[in-house]
Design a protein around this motif. Sequence first.
Motif, PDB file in Angstrom:
ATOM      1  N   TYR A  10      57.901  -2.039 -14.305  1.00 16.96           N
ATOM      2  CA  TYR A  10      56.926  -1.080 -13.759  1.00 16.96           C
ATOM      3  C   TYR A  10      56.464  -0.103 -14.842  1.00 16.96           C
ATOM      4  O   TYR A  10      55.264   0.148 -14.988  1.00 16.96           O
ATOM      5  CB  TYR A  10      57.577  -0.350 -12.592  1.00 16.96           C
ATOM      6  CG  TYR A  10      56.837   0.862 -12.085  1.00 16.96           C
ATOM      7  CD1 TYR A  10      55.677   0.731 -11.327  1.00 16.96           C
ATOM      8  CD2 TYR A  10      57.316   2.147 -12.346  1.00 16.96           C
ATOM      9  CE1 TYR A  10      55.007   1.851 -10.842  1.00 16.96           C
ATOM     10  CE2 TYR A  10      56.662   3.264 -11.860  1.00 16.96           C
ATOM     11  CZ  TYR A  10      55.510   3.112 -11.117  1.00 16.96           C
ATOM     12  OH  TYR A  10      54.850   4.219 -10.638  1.00 16.96           O
ATOM     13  N   PHE A  32      53.414  -5.460 -13.233  1.00 17.77           N
ATOM     14  CA  PHE A  32      53.611  -4.990 -11.859  1.00 17.77           C
ATOM     15  C   PHE A  32      54.082  -6.137 -10.960  1.00 17.77           C
ATOM     16  O   PHE A  32      54.949  -5.952 -10.111  1.00 17.77           O
ATOM     17  CB  PHE A  32      52.344  -4.345 -11.307  1.00 17.77           C
ATOM     18  CG  PHE A  32      51.939  -3.088 -12.029  1.00 17.77           C
ATOM     19  CD1 PHE A  32      52.881  -2.170 -12.464  1.00 17.77           C
ATOM     20  CD2 PHE A  32      50.607  -2.819 -12.280  1.00 17.77           C
ATOM     21  CE1 PHE A  32      52.513  -0.996 -13.133  1.00 17.77           C
ATOM     22  CE2 PHE A  32      50.217  -1.659 -12.938  1.00 17.77           C
ATOM     23  CZ  PHE A  32      51.171  -0.753 -13.367  1.00 17.77           C
ATOM     24  N   ALA A  35      57.707  -6.616 -11.667  1.00 20.52           N
ATOM     25  CA  ALA A  35      58.505  -5.582 -11.000  1.00 20.52           C
ATOM     26  C   ALA A  35      58.703  -5.920  -9.528  1.00 20.52           C
ATOM     27  O   ALA A  35      59.810  -5.781  -8.989  1.00 20.52           O
ATOM     28  CB  ALA A  35      57.824  -4.222 -11.157  1.00 20.52           C
ATOM     29  N   ALA A  45      55.520  -0.072  -7.279  1.00 24.41           N
ATOM     30  CA  ALA A  45      54.997  -1.234  -8.007  1.00 24.41           C
ATOM     31  C   ALA A  45      53.828  -1.856  -7.243  1.00 24.41           C
ATOM     32  O   ALA A  45      52.823  -2.247  -7.841  1.00 24.41           O
ATOM     33  CB  ALA A  45      56.098  -2.257  -8.246  1.00 24.41           C
TER      34      ALA A  45
END
Length: 93
Positions: A10, A32, A35, A45
């Motif tokens: 993240y 992202f 994550a 996220a």
Amino acid sequence: IPKEEAYQAYLKGLFQWKRRTSQSLVSSVAYFQEAIERDRDFARAYAALANAYVVSPGYGVYPSLDVLPEAREAAARATSTSALSGRLPFSAA
């Protein structure tokens, strides 16, 4: 509290997102997504992914018609996974 590996991905995504270049936005989306894969309940996220999707068409990264549904889905997931949904930093998709 997110898992450590998810949080690190993240943070890398945020770094890339803030650079605001075409390539860095592509990288931020990947981070992202990583994550989220590492912690399916990591609301921030999802919110960050929604933000990346929303701004990406302006940089010629992804077509709006392709990513806006993805942005809506990520934003919805962010709000559904967090009790703090009113304080999540994301664009209205």
